[in-house]
Design an enzyme around this catalytic site. Structure first.
Site: not given
Ligand code: DLZ
Length: 157
Positions: A84, A90, A129
């Site tokens: 999201i 990120h 979704r």
């Molecule tokens: C860090 C992070 C952020 C900010 N947002 C999401 C997200 O919206 N959806 C998701 O699946 N994972 C997010 N992560 C975590 C990263 O995928 C990852 O697990 C971390 O950066 C550790 O490698």
């Protein structure tokens, strides 16, 4: 004379399916997983032929998908996650890494991987979704994995 036509089908019976699901935004990814498992069951899949691997976030999905694909144990793999958009960059990095990572695993291993990682602007869009008004993208991805597994079996036979 008519052409030879190959088409996948949605018969999940006998197919070994791997699912990689991310825990980040778990409220959504749990619903995607439930949708995927339900779709496989409804199409004849045996729960004993389905393996679910949990990863912390979507960024970790490609490496787990790669390990499953390389194991040679699965006819198809389903990748489930939810990214999201927030106030940071990120979103772009993770969405792009998971998309290209999964695509690269599929092309290098030849194992079909269905993309059930939803990328949205808001939690509301994600909810839509994950089983409300825009259907359940986990269920859709599970059926894509079944269809592609069945098509690739025919192409290779
Ligand atoms: C860090 C992070 C952020 C900010 N947002 C999401 C997200 O919206 N959806 C998701 O699946 N994972 C997010 N992560 C975590 C990263 O995928 C990852 O697990 C971390 O950066 C550790 O490698």
């Amino acid at each position: 004379m008519s052409e030879n036509r190959l088409e996948g089908n949605y018969a999940a019976a006998g197919l070994k399916i791997g699912i990689v699901v991310s825990r980040w935004n778990e409220f959504i990814t749990r619903a995607l997983l439930d949708g995927a498992l339900d779709a496989l069951r409804k199409h004849g899949g045996n729960p004993a032929d389905v393996t679910v691997a949990e990863v912390p976030g979507s960024f970790e999905i490609p490496v787990a998908v790669h390990a499953m694909a390389q194991s040679g144990k699965y006819d198809g793999i389903v990748a489930l996650g939810c990214v999201i958009r927030g106030a940071t960059t990120h979103y772009d990095h993770i969405a792009s890494a998971v998309t290209s990572g999964i695509s690269s695993v599929m092309l290098t291993t030849g194992v079909p991987v269905a993309f059930g990682v939803i990328t949205t602007e808001s939690i509301e869009q994600a909810i839509e979704r994950a089983g409300s008004k825009a259907g359940n993208k986990g269920a859709e991805a599970a059926l894509v994995a079944v269809e592609m597994a069945s098509l690739l079996k025919q192409i290779r036979s």
